[in-house]
Design an enzyme around this catalytic site. Structure first.
Site, PDB file in Angstrom:
ATOM      1  N   ARG A   1     -14.543  -1.528 -11.969  1.00  0.00           N
ATOM      2  CA  ARG A   1     -14.386  -2.865 -11.380  1.00  0.00           C
ATOM      3  C   ARG A   1     -15.374  -3.008 -10.231  1.00  0.00           C
ATOM      4  O   ARG A   1     -15.403  -2.171  -9.329  1.00  0.00           O
ATOM      5  CB  ARG A   1     -12.954  -3.067 -10.865  1.00  0.00           C
ATOM      6  CG  ARG A   1     -12.725  -4.471 -10.272  1.00  0.00           C
ATOM      7  CD  ARG A   1     -11.280  -4.675  -9.866  1.00  0.00           C
ATOM      8  NE  ARG A   1     -10.908  -3.854  -8.704  1.00  0.00           N
ATOM      9  CZ  ARG A   1      -9.677  -3.750  -8.243  1.00  0.00           C
ATOM     10  NH1 ARG A   1      -8.676  -4.381  -8.836  1.00  0.00           N
ATOM     11  NH2 ARG A   1      -9.417  -2.994  -7.183  1.00  0.00           N
TER      12      ARG A   1
ATOM     13  N   ARG B   1       3.434 -11.001  -1.770  1.00  0.00           N
ATOM     14  CA  ARG B   1       3.853  -9.757  -2.404  1.00  0.00           C
ATOM     15  C   ARG B   1       4.826  -8.943  -1.558  1.00  0.00           C
ATOM     16  O   ARG B   1       5.541  -8.100  -2.081  1.00  0.00           O
ATOM     17  CB  ARG B   1       2.609  -8.915  -2.722  1.00  0.00           C
ATOM     18  CG  ARG B   1       1.778  -9.495  -3.846  1.00  0.00           C
ATOM     19  CD  ARG B   1       0.387  -8.899  -3.896  1.00  0.00           C
ATOM     20  NE  ARG B   1       0.400  -7.472  -4.177  1.00  0.00           N
ATOM     21  CZ  ARG B   1      -0.712  -6.756  -4.353  1.00  0.00           C
ATOM     22  NH1 ARG B   1      -1.886  -7.341  -4.250  1.00  0.00           N
ATOM     23  NH2 ARG B   1      -0.645  -5.484  -4.607  1.00  0.00           N
TER      24      ARG B   1
ATOM     25  N   GLU C   1      -6.592 -12.353 -13.305  1.00  0.00           N
ATOM     26  CA  GLU C   1      -5.550 -12.261 -12.277  1.00  0.00           C
ATOM     27  C   GLU C   1      -5.319 -13.616 -11.605  1.00  0.00           C
ATOM     28  O   GLU C   1      -4.480 -13.744 -10.717  1.00  0.00           O
ATOM     29  CB  GLU C   1      -5.917 -11.196 -11.238  1.00  0.00           C
ATOM     30  CG  GLU C   1      -7.326 -11.297 -10.734  1.00  0.00           C
ATOM     31  CD  GLU C   1      -7.851  -9.994 -10.147  1.00  0.00           C
ATOM     32  OE1 GLU C   1      -7.044  -9.155  -9.725  1.00  0.00           O
ATOM     33  OE2 GLU C   1      -9.083  -9.824 -10.115  1.00  0.00           O
TER      34      GLU C   1
ATOM     35  N   CYS D   1      -4.207  -3.484 -16.312  1.00  0.00           N
ATOM     36  CA  CYS D   1      -4.447  -2.379 -15.379  1.00  0.00           C
ATOM     37  C   CYS D   1      -3.620  -2.540 -14.110  1.00  0.00           C
ATOM     38  O   CYS D   1      -3.864  -1.858 -13.117  1.00  0.00           O
ATOM     39  CB  CYS D   1      -5.931  -2.259 -15.032  1.00  0.00           C
ATOM     40  SG  CYS D   1      -6.634  -3.727 -14.257  1.00  0.00           S
TER      41      CYS D   1
ATOM     42  N   ASN E   1      -0.432  -7.481 -10.691  1.00  0.00           N
ATOM     43  CA  ASN E   1       0.086  -7.681  -9.335  1.00  0.00           C
ATOM     44  C   ASN E   1      -0.363  -9.034  -8.789  1.00  0.00           C
ATOM     45  O   ASN E   1       0.438  -9.845  -8.313  1.00  0.00           O
ATOM     46  CB  ASN E   1      -0.387  -6.569  -8.400  1.00  0.00           C
ATOM     47  CG  ASN E   1       0.245  -5.231  -8.729  1.00  0.00           C
ATOM     48  OD1 ASN E   1       1.227  -5.151  -9.443  1.00  0.00           O
ATOM     49  ND2 ASN E   1      -0.348  -4.168  -8.217  1.00  0.00           N
ATOM     50  N   ASP E   2      -1.677  -9.268  -8.819  1.00  0.00           N
ATOM     51  CA  ASP E   2      -2.190 -10.535  -8.320  1.00  0.00           C
ATOM     52  C   ASP E   2      -1.788 -11.697  -9.225  1.00  0.00           C
ATOM     53  O   ASP E   2      -1.505 -12.799  -8.749  1.00  0.00           O
ATOM     54  CB  ASP E   2      -3.719 -10.484  -8.193  1.00  0.00           C
ATOM     55  CG  ASP E   2      -4.154  -9.959  -6.831  1.00  0.00           C
ATOM     56  OD1 ASP E   2      -3.375 -10.103  -5.872  1.00  0.00           O
ATOM     57  OD2 ASP E   2      -5.258  -9.418  -6.730  1.00  0.00           O
TER      58      ASP E   2
ATOM     59  N   ARG F   1     -11.518   1.580  -8.925  1.00  0.00           N
ATOM     60  CA  ARG F   1     -11.563   0.674  -7.767  1.00  0.00           C
ATOM     61  C   ARG F   1     -12.735   1.075  -6.866  1.00  0.00           C
ATOM     62  O   ARG F   1     -12.595   1.887  -5.959  1.00  0.00           O
ATOM     63  CB  ARG F   1     -10.248   0.745  -6.987  1.00  0.00           C
ATOM     64  CG  ARG F   1      -9.007   0.376  -7.797  1.00  0.00           C
ATOM     65  CD  ARG F   1      -7.772   0.464  -6.895  1.00  0.00           C
ATOM     66  NE  ARG F   1      -6.543   0.041  -7.562  1.00  0.00           N
ATOM     67  CZ  ARG F   1      -5.649   0.854  -8.094  1.00  0.00           C
ATOM     68  NH1 ARG F   1      -5.859   2.168  -8.064  1.00  0.00           N
ATOM     69  NH2 ARG F   1      -4.554   0.374  -8.653  1.00  0.00           N
TER      70      ARG F   1
ATOM     71  N   HIS G   1       0.825  -1.209   0.000  1.00  0.00           N
ATOM     72  CA  HIS G   1       0.000   0.000   0.000  1.00  0.00           C
ATOM     73  C   HIS G   1       0.857   1.256   0.000  1.00  0.00           C
ATOM     74  O   HIS G   1       0.571   2.226  -0.709  1.00  0.00           O
ATOM     75  CB  HIS G   1      -0.907   0.001   1.240  1.00  0.00           C
ATOM     76  CG  HIS G   1      -2.074  -0.912   1.123  1.00  0.00           C
ATOM     77  ND1 HIS G   1      -2.631  -1.567   2.189  1.00  0.00           N
ATOM     78  CD2 HIS G   1      -2.804  -1.300   0.046  1.00  0.00           C
ATOM     79  CE1 HIS G   1      -3.651  -2.295   1.788  1.00  0.00           C
ATOM     80  NE2 HIS G   1      -3.779  -2.143   0.501  1.00  0.00           N
TER      81      HIS G   1
END
Length: 556
Positions: A319, A442, A408, A479, A431-432, A283, A182
């Site tokens: 999303r 991560r 993902e 994205c 990322n995922d 988001r 984050h």
């Protein structure tokens, strides 16, 4: 020269300012003489911390809003408070009780791994703030800044990152953390040069001048004047690139959508003032965090309509609720999941709380009718063609006509052709995807080489998904944070990706990199990366294959 993992491509020079340390429980802390009064004081400390974090959220922007709201929610967590108060009732000193309970939760989150591990920093931040209230000492964190500063910490809490005074922060350096945490995401969104996992960062003396280069992941002590000149030239070139507001396209005219990631209506308004072609990731979970009940259909519709109007008819990809794991909801998250990252999260919430999705789709349809602007809508954490079909059926039943899903999960990438038969587009959350492909947390610094988007195995699945999109004649975008890396952007275009969504500040460099390669040249860059044996080799091969003027300008 210290090295770590860079976030973004920024650079800056300034004196080191150390984050204030966390308060330590006194060795002579006494058992409470009045247990009820001490419990009341502890409850008030939790309340004060939660209120302060909510106030920060109200004044924050972008991704910082969701992070601060989530941290405030943790300060209000019933299980955390109950366990601390129970230990106080048994006669344990308050800070010692707090430490014992927090340690239990930290051990639990660490054992669970995945995205829950990312909440450890948030939890410790809450602990430190509550402990400071109990001890009557200053709240730990970044001291008040009066001039340019490089903020150095063991691991800067997201709440502290969100509260940074951007007038003075030159860069952030941490000894722990990760590039997809984050804190890193907030730093990237706010265009703060950031380097994480820097061994030896805490040995830097306050006041020492350092040069922080996120592009190379380096921290240079006592840099010479030539470094400042090089950074100034990079800043000048970045400003020059920002003057180009043309639509994204390769050198031979193949369109590549350049879009922004947003989390709030305020983000949408800011993005609308930049040279982006729309929003590739809205988001919406920001609307749901820090609430005890879900936002109503009317509340959601008002926000969605505001976002659609702000973009003035430009593409907006919404999303649906991506909650669970590291984004728990008081009214929906399963309390007993052993591994939330692999549990009921994202679209899977339809199994336990189907009304959340139905209300959200109805609100999006209301916003569409009110504005006359059609949003694109997509579901996160889709694993099978049947899930894609069910989501598309629900969305279309509400009158939403452009429906897609996130890729993902490796299973979705491997079955992308079948999934695209059910929907109008796909968007890859890298990322995922990287986390699940490589089975790597991560935030595990010792596994940072595995979690890289440059891993050939991850690129293989991106290539398979993009190829399925080409065969179906349907858009396949990215994205994830990787879309904002100009070198990776060229690779993604070469793999057949049709749009790239990122922090709006990353768009100018990406536009330049893509525009200097024909589609065939981009394919060659992608092939060089795919042919490598490791993540490091993949990036090096891609850089070597770039057009010379791009490599030189980007300092790649």
């Amino acid at each position: 020269m210290l090295t770590g993992a860079g976030v973004g491509r920024g650079a800056g020079i300034g004196p080191v300012v150390r984050v204030s340390p966390a308060p330590v429980a006194p060795t002579d802390e006494r058992a409470p003489a009045d247990r009820e009064a001490t419990a009341a004081r502890a409850t008030a400390a939790f309340d004060d911390v939660a209120a302060a974090l909510r106030a920060q959220a109200d004044g924050a922007e972008g991704a910082a809003v969701a992070v601060l709201q989530a941290t405030a929610q943790m300060a209000q967590d019933r299980a955390l408070r109950t366990k601390v108060l129970a230990r106080i009732a048994d006669g344990e000193p308050p800070v010692a009780a707090l430490d014992a309970v927090v340690k239990t939760f930290v051990d639990m989150f660490t054992a669970a791994g995945g995205m829950l591990l990312e909440r450890v920093t948030d939890l410790r931040s809450v602990r430190d703030r509550v402990a400071a209230h109990l001890l009557g000492v200053p709240v730990p964190g970044v001291p008040q800044l009066t001039g340019p500063a490089v903020v150095v910490a063991e691991d800067l809490a997201p709440a502290d990152t969100a509260a940074l005074d951007l007038r003075h922060v030159v860069a952030i350096v941490t000894e722990q953390g990760g590039t997809t945490s984050h804190t890193a995401i907030i730093a990237g969104q706010r265009s703060i040069p950031c380097v994480v996992r820097v061994t030896g960062a805490l040995d830097l003396e306050p006041g020492t001048v350092v040069a922080v280069d996120a592009a190379s992941g380096t921290v240079e002590v006592d840099p010479g004047p030539e470094v400042a000149e090089a950074f100034a030239e990079r800043a000048r070139l970045a400003a020059q690139l920002a003057e180009d507001t043309s639509a994204g396209a390769t050198a031979d005219g193949v369109p590549v959508g350049l879009l922004a990631n947003i989390g709030t209506a305020a983000d949408a308004e800011r993005a609308a003032g930049t040279a982006v072609e729309g929003v590739g990731l809205f988001r919406t979970e920001v609307l749901f965090l820090e609430r005890t009940t879900a936002p109503t259909r009317e509340e959601q519709a008002a926000v969605y309509a505001e976002v659609l109007r702000s973009l003035g008819g430009r593409k907006v990809v919404v999303r649906t609720l991506d909650a669970g794991a590291d984004k728990p909801l008081a009214f929906a998250t399963q309390p007993d999941e052993e591994n939330p990252a692999l549990g009921v999260r994202g679209y899977r919430l339809v199994r336990t709380a189907p009304e959340l999705l139905e209300t959200q789709l109805a609100a999006l349809a209301d916003a569409q009718r009110e504005t006359g602007i059609e949003p694109w809508v997509m579901a996160p954490m889709i694993s099978t063609p049947d899930e894609a079909r069910d989501f598309a059926t629900s969305a279309r039943a509400h009158g939403l006509t452009t429906v897609g899903v996130m890729v993902e999960v490796p299973a979705a990438a491997l079955r992308a052709e079948a999934i695209l038969a059910e929907v109008d587009f796909v968007s890859m959350g890298t990322n995922d995807l990287a986390q699940y492909v490589m089975a790597s947390d991560r935030l595990r610094g010792e596994l940072s080489d595995l979690i890289s988007m440059w891993q050939p195995a991850v690129l293989d699945l991106v290539a398979a998904t993009a190829r399925a999109g080409q065969q179906a004649g349907k858009p396949a975008g990215v994205c994830g944070e990787s879309a904002g890396d100009p070198v990776m952007a060229v690779v993604l275009v070469g793999l057949g990706v049709t749009s790239l969504s990122m922090s709006s500040g990353s768009v100018p460099a990406v536009r330049f990199a893509v525009s200097r390669h024909t589609q065939e040249q981009a394919r060659a860059v992608a092939a060089a990366a795919l042919g490598a044996r490791s993540a490091t080799d993949a990036r090096a091969a891609a850089v070597a294959a770039l057009a010379p003027e791009v490599a030189a300008l980007l300092g790649a």
